[in-house]
Design a protein around this motif. Structure first.
Motif, PDB file in Angstrom:
ATOM      1  N   SER A 113     -23.782  25.431   7.029  1.00 44.78           N
ATOM      2  CA  SER A 113     -24.938  24.651   7.462  1.00 44.78           C
ATOM      3  C   SER A 113     -25.103  23.366   6.658  1.00 44.78           C
ATOM      4  N   LEU A 114     -24.505  23.312   5.467  1.00 46.85           N
ATOM      5  CA  LEU A 114     -24.633  22.135   4.611  1.00 46.85           C
ATOM      6  C   LEU A 114     -23.609  21.053   4.920  1.00 46.85           C
ATOM      7  N   ILE A 115     -22.603  21.375   5.732  1.00 48.95           N
ATOM      8  CA  ILE A 115     -21.522  20.430   6.011  1.00 48.95           C
ATOM      9  C   ILE A 115     -21.998  19.389   7.022  1.00 48.95           C
ATOM     10  N   ALA A 116     -22.016  18.136   6.589  1.00 52.43           N
ATOM     11  CA  ALA A 116     -22.367  17.042   7.499  1.00 52.43           C
ATOM     12  C   ALA A 116     -21.160  16.598   8.310  1.00 52.43           C
ATOM     13  N   ARG A 117     -19.976  16.627   7.697  1.00 54.41           N
ATOM     14  CA  ARG A 117     -18.751  16.224   8.379  1.00 54.41           C
ATOM     15  C   ARG A 117     -17.564  16.763   7.603  1.00 54.41           C
ATOM     16  N   GLU A 118     -16.565  17.256   8.317  1.00 56.95           N
ATOM     17  CA  GLU A 118     -15.304  17.638   7.698  1.00 56.95           C
ATOM     18  C   GLU A 118     -14.201  16.822   8.364  1.00 56.95           C
ATOM     19  N   TYR A 119     -13.653  15.860   7.630  1.00 59.40           N
ATOM     20  CA  TYR A 119     -12.638  15.008   8.255  1.00 59.40           C
ATOM     21  C   TYR A 119     -11.238  15.593   8.043  1.00 59.40           C
ATOM     22  N   VAL A 120     -10.282  15.079   8.816  1.00 61.02           N
ATOM     23  CA  VAL A 120      -8.960  15.716   8.873  1.00 61.02           C
ATOM     24  C   VAL A 120      -7.985  15.170   7.837  1.00 61.02           C
ATOM     25  N   ASN A 121      -8.256  13.974   7.312  1.00 63.63           N
ATOM     26  CA  ASN A 121      -7.327  13.415   6.327  1.00 63.63           C
ATOM     27  C   ASN A 121      -8.023  12.311   5.546  1.00 63.63           C
ATOM     28  N   GLY A 122      -7.549  12.097   4.327  1.00 56.90           N
ATOM     29  CA  GLY A 122      -8.076  11.028   3.483  1.00 56.90           C
ATOM     30  C   GLY A 122      -6.940  10.162   2.974  1.00 56.90           C
ATOM     31  N   PHE A 123      -7.216   8.870   2.808  1.00 55.30           N
ATOM     32  CA  PHE A 123      -6.177   7.912   2.444  1.00 55.30           C
ATOM     33  C   PHE A 123      -6.469   7.267   1.086  1.00 55.30           C
ATOM     34  N   HIS A 124      -5.390   6.921   0.384  1.00 59.93           N
ATOM     35  CA  HIS A 124      -5.460   6.171  -0.863  1.00 59.93           C
ATOM     36  C   HIS A 124      -4.479   5.005  -0.741  1.00 59.93           C
ATOM     37  N   LYS A 125      -4.977   3.773  -0.801  1.00 55.15           N
ATOM     38  CA  LYS A 125      -4.082   2.611  -0.703  1.00 55.15           C
ATOM     39  C   LYS A 125      -4.687   1.445  -1.457  1.00 55.15           C
ATOM     40  N   PHE A 126      -3.877   0.851  -2.305  1.00 51.69           N
ATOM     41  CA  PHE A 126      -4.318  -0.297  -3.100  1.00 51.69           C
ATOM     42  C   PHE A 126      -3.566  -1.554  -2.660  1.00 51.69           C
ATOM     43  N   PHE A 127      -4.259  -2.651  -2.720  1.00 49.29           N
ATOM     44  CA  PHE A 127      -3.721  -3.949  -2.307  1.00 49.29           C
ATOM     45  C   PHE A 127      -2.429  -4.244  -3.072  1.00 49.29           C
ATOM     46  N   ASP A 128      -1.355  -4.595  -2.355  1.00 57.46           N
ATOM     47  CA  ASP A 128      -0.080  -4.824  -3.037  1.00 57.46           C
ATOM     48  C   ASP A 128       0.653  -6.076  -2.569  1.00 57.46           C
ATOM     49  N   ALA A 129      -0.075  -6.984  -1.901  1.00 60.10           N
ATOM     50  CA  ALA A 129       0.582  -8.183  -1.377  1.00 60.10           C
ATOM     51  C   ALA A 129       1.185  -9.043  -2.478  1.00 60.10           C
ATOM     52  N   ASN A 130       0.621  -8.984  -3.684  1.00 60.77           N
ATOM     53  CA  ASN A 130       1.122  -9.807  -4.787  1.00 60.77           C
ATOM     54  C   ASN A 130       1.904  -9.003  -5.823  1.00 60.77           C
ATOM     55  N   ASN A 131       2.243  -7.764  -5.486  1.00 58.88           N
ATOM     56  CA  ASN A 131       2.964  -6.907  -6.420  1.00 58.88           C
ATOM     57  C   ASN A 131       4.474  -7.039  -6.249  1.00 58.88           C
ATOM     58  N   PRO A 132       5.233  -6.832  -7.321  1.00 62.38           N
ATOM     59  CA  PRO A 132       6.693  -6.781  -7.196  1.00 62.38           C
ATOM     60  C   PRO A 132       7.096  -5.541  -6.406  1.00 62.38           C
ATOM     61  N   PRO A 133       8.329  -5.491  -5.905  1.00 59.55           N
ATOM     62  CA  PRO A 133       8.744  -4.364  -5.045  1.00 59.55           C
ATOM     63  C   PRO A 133       8.551  -3.000  -5.689  1.00 59.55           C
ATOM     64  N   GLN A 134       8.808  -2.874  -6.985  1.00 60.32           N
ATOM     65  CA  GLN A 134       8.683  -1.567  -7.631  1.00 60.32           C
ATOM     66  C   GLN A 134       7.230  -1.127  -7.794  1.00 60.32           C
ATOM     67  N   ALA A 135       6.285  -2.041  -7.544  1.00 63.79           N
ATOM     68  CA  ALA A 135       4.866  -1.714  -7.673  1.00 63.79           C
ATOM     69  C   ALA A 135       4.167  -1.715  -6.322  1.00 63.79           C
ATOM     70  N   LYS A 136       4.922  -1.504  -5.264  1.00 67.88           N
ATOM     71  CA  LYS A 136       4.344  -1.292  -3.942  1.00 67.88           C
ATOM     72  C   LYS A 136       4.408   0.198  -3.631  1.00 67.88           C
ATOM     73  N   ALA A 137       3.512   0.650  -2.772  1.00 69.31           N
ATOM     74  CA  ALA A 137       3.443   2.090  -2.522  1.00 69.31           C
ATOM     75  C   ALA A 137       3.005   2.354  -1.093  1.00 69.31           C
TER      76      ALA A 137
END
Length: 696
Positions: free
Chosen positions: A246-270
């Motif tokens: 009864s306390l659940i407002a929403r249960e979503y199916v997946n969560g994402f983690h992504k950080f801006f990498d447009a200015n990162n070198p190739p080894q620091a992209k993910a």
């Protein structure tokens, strides 16, 4: 063209930067030509340049300086035309950087001192935070909530700027306490996380009083958790499964983690890290608090809301709490065997406990619950954005977003940054709110004026870099701190709610044992803590996400570190990322991921050394040794839980202090290294006659 310089200029006034470049900057070589977004630096007499260059070698030796605005700050890049170096190129870049730093230095503005008896908070703050005032005016209770934001920031700043002179709010007095009409076993101060623990202890049969400064049930946070973590509350017996659902407002199916990498070198992209079972359940926080309040009262507890803690006097046999009822401005007094501080970062007790050195770091966090106004397709409500950045360092902060779907069309947004506590730069909620309302359309496409605001969410979420399980005090005689007041939660995830839930059985079992055997002096109560050596060792990562006050870093540096580490997590099996983010990473998990991150991006070690410095690296090394020893002892004493349960009936009644010590060691070698063991400790079932109705 080749990029040769990337800077962040810490000002939202990009036009002023452009004007300064075009009219005031004097390069070491060449002349300045204005462009719509910056300047060109051209040699007075370029030689050897073809009128129609066909290759990069034939391009004129020229530099282009370009500026743009994002996240309420200004970014600048310098590009070289062609392959040949511009004459005096390095000297020009150094001169440009130095002069920009002088003309546009880092600034850490503080809110004005207000007399709200003479004007409204809206009128008082509008000249300084116009967008914040404009949007708060549209919120239900916006005047009240903006006053809360201002109050909290002022209180936080006062504590940070006067750390050596914390206001004494706990005093000791010899002898027995005088008789007080309102007498209890436990008094809790702080009604958000406090009511959760108070309800547990009341169910155990203790007489419990809860003091709350606000009207009970009001809070400016929303709570997310996973089923696995909430299961501990079901195992403990605090909630039934029907109540949980009864306390659940929403249960979503997946969560994402992504950080801006447009200015990162190739080894620091993910790639995007997906965590379907991390913070994927949005709880109805109002209903949860109401349910806990009903359980507390049903078990005989009391709630004094709109009552502000003033002072506690500790006697040999009791602690007496002085408080003020805010609506009537009348004094109130209560006595208890134990005082539990659950006031969070605003707690004056927390500052006094450690001589003013309460927190090493903090996440100033702002946000809001929005119930409508987004165009279809902007966000799929079946997904959560657990951690996201859409730009690089902004005015000395790496801003990070969170987005969680809620009930119906509700969306909860947070904007925060990891911050090193500094007297000149304590961290500002009001500045963050001005950012939030301004840059929300950059993060998720929207018209801010069309959004339907339900309530703001804000707070200071603290962290403390513990070296061992005993280097921070969480207790006086007859007083113990829990939750954010103890600042022992995860330095990466920064959620006092999640930490309290994960450790609730541990804290409750130890506290119940201490109360039953009158082990209420500081040496015993200081062992009732949620310290985890596997969490403490990860503070080096959060340290790497903080921009030191007064310094300027390469704008992409923190995003590069985050992408390196989260890229390693994305390559691991899903259960590894799940364990890490839920504070369950093992010694083997930690070491394997740290080595892989260093191998993937060798610059990571140099960056962390630069940000942490030698002293903090030595501190971290000691923390790592503690973690290693804890993991080793946990492996060697794997049979301690079975031994503890076997010896308890004989040991506890004869030597309660020794039993308490053994119990605390058992939890330190299980929960304390991220490996919680099944426990037989469970709340007694309430009689059917007082079964708690589920609030509507």
């Amino acid at each position: 063209m080749r990029e040769i310089l990337y800077l962040e200029v810490p000002t939202p006034d990009t036009a002023a930067v452009c004007t300064w470049l075009q009219h005031d900057f004097e390069p070491t070589v060449g002349k300045v030509l204005p462009t719509p977004d910056g300047i060109r630096i051209q040699l007075d007499h370029p030689s050897g340049a073809s009128r129609e260059p066909k290759t990069a070698d034939q391009l004129p030796r020229e530099l282009s300086v370009v500026t743009w605005s994002l996240q309420r700050t200004t970014y600048l890049k310098v590009f070289r035309w062609g392959n040949a170096r511009f004459p005096g190129e390095q000297a020009t870049l150094r001169r440009l950087t130095q002069h920009l730093r002088q003309r546009f230095p880092n600034q850490y503005p503080a809110p004005p001192v207000l007399d709200l008896s003479q004007q409204s908070v809206f009128d008082a703050l509008a000249p300084y935070y116009p967008e914040t005032v404009r949007q708060f005016k549209k919120m239900p209770n916006g005047d009240y909530d903006l006053r809360r934001v201002y109050w909290w920031e002022q209180r936080w700043r006062e504590g940070v700027r006067q750390p050596t002179q914390p206001k004494p709010v706990v005093v000791s007095q010899s002898g027995s306490a005088p008789s007080v009409e309102a007498a209890y076993d436990i008094i809790y101060v702080g009604g958000a996380l406090g009511v959760l623990h108070a309800a547990v202890m009341a169910r155990l049969g203790y007489r419990v009083l809860l003091l709350e400064r606000l009207p009970f049930g009001r809070m400016n946070r929303e709570w997310n958790i996973s089923r696995e973590e909430f299961e501990s509350l079901l195992d403990l017996g605090l909630f039934t499964r029907q109540e949980f659902e009864s306390l659940i407002a929403r249960e979503y199916v997946n969560g994402f983690h992504k950080f801006f990498d447009a200015n990162n070198p190739p080894q620091a992209k993910a790639p995007v890290l997906q965590t379907p079972t991390v913070l994927n359940i949005a709880l109805n926080s109002d209903k949860l608090l109401a349910l806990c309040g009903e359980k507390l009262r049903a078990a005989g507890g009391e709630i004094w809301d709109e009552t502000e803690f003033q002072q506690a006097t500790v006697y040999t046999d009791q602690v007496i709490v002085q408080a003020r009822h805010l609506p009537s401005e009348g004094d109130r007094q209560a006595a208890g065997q134990l005082l539990v501080d659950a006031m969070g970062t605003a707690s004056p007790i927390a500052w006094q406990l450690n001589g003013g050195r309460s927190f090493d770091s903090v996440c100033p966090t702002v946000g809001a619950v929005i119930s409508g106004g987004f165009e279809p397709g902007v966000w799929d409500e079946q997904y959560g954005d657990v951690l996201n950045s859409h730009g690089d360092i902004s005015r000395g902060r790496q801003l990070i977003w969170e987005l969680f779907p809620g009930q119906g069309d509700d969306l909860t947004f947070y904007l925060f940054h990891y911050h090193q506590v500094h007297p000149d730069n304590p961290g500002s909620l009001l500045e963050m709110y001005e950012d939030f309302f301004t840059i929300l359309p950059e993060y998720r496409r929207c018209d801010v004026d069309q959004l339907v605001w339900q309530k703001p969410t804000f707070g200071y979420i603290p962290g403390y870099f513990s070296l061992t399980g005993s280097d921070r005090h969480v207790a006086f005689d007859r007083l113990v701190a829990i939750g954010d007041a103890a600042s022992l939660q995860s330095p990466l995830v920064f959620t006092g709610f999640g930490s309290l839930v994960r450790n609730l059985a541990r804290l409750t079992h130890l506290l119940d044992t201490a109360l039953r055997h009158d082990l209420l002096t500081r040496p015993y109560l200081d062992q009732i803590r949620a310290y985890q050596s596997n969490v403490a060792v990860t503070w080096i990562f959060s340290k790497g996400m903080m921009v030191p006050t007064g310094r300027s870093l390469p704008p992409q540096m923190i995003n590069a570190m985050l992408n390196t580490f989260f890229g390693v997590l994305a390559a691991e099996p899903p259960e590894v990322a799940n364990r890490f983010i839920k504070d369950r990473a093992s010694w083997w998990d930690f070491n394997r991921m740290a080595l892989r991150a260093a191998w993937k991006n060798p610059a990571l070690l140099a960056w962390i050394w630069e940000l942490a410095g030698p002293a903090d690296m030595v501190r971290w090394l000691w923390s790592y040794i503690t973690f290693t020893l804890g993991a080793l002892l946990g492996w060697l004493f794997q049979r301690l839980p079975a031994f503890s349960q076997w010896i308890q009936p004989w040991l506890e009644p004869r030597f309660p202090a020794l039993w308490f010590w053994l119990l605390s060691r058992y939890y330190a070698l299980s929960y304390g290294i991220g490996r919680p063991a099944a426990t037989s400790f469970r709340l007694p079932r309430p009689p059917a006659a007082i079964a708690t109705p589920i609030p509507k």
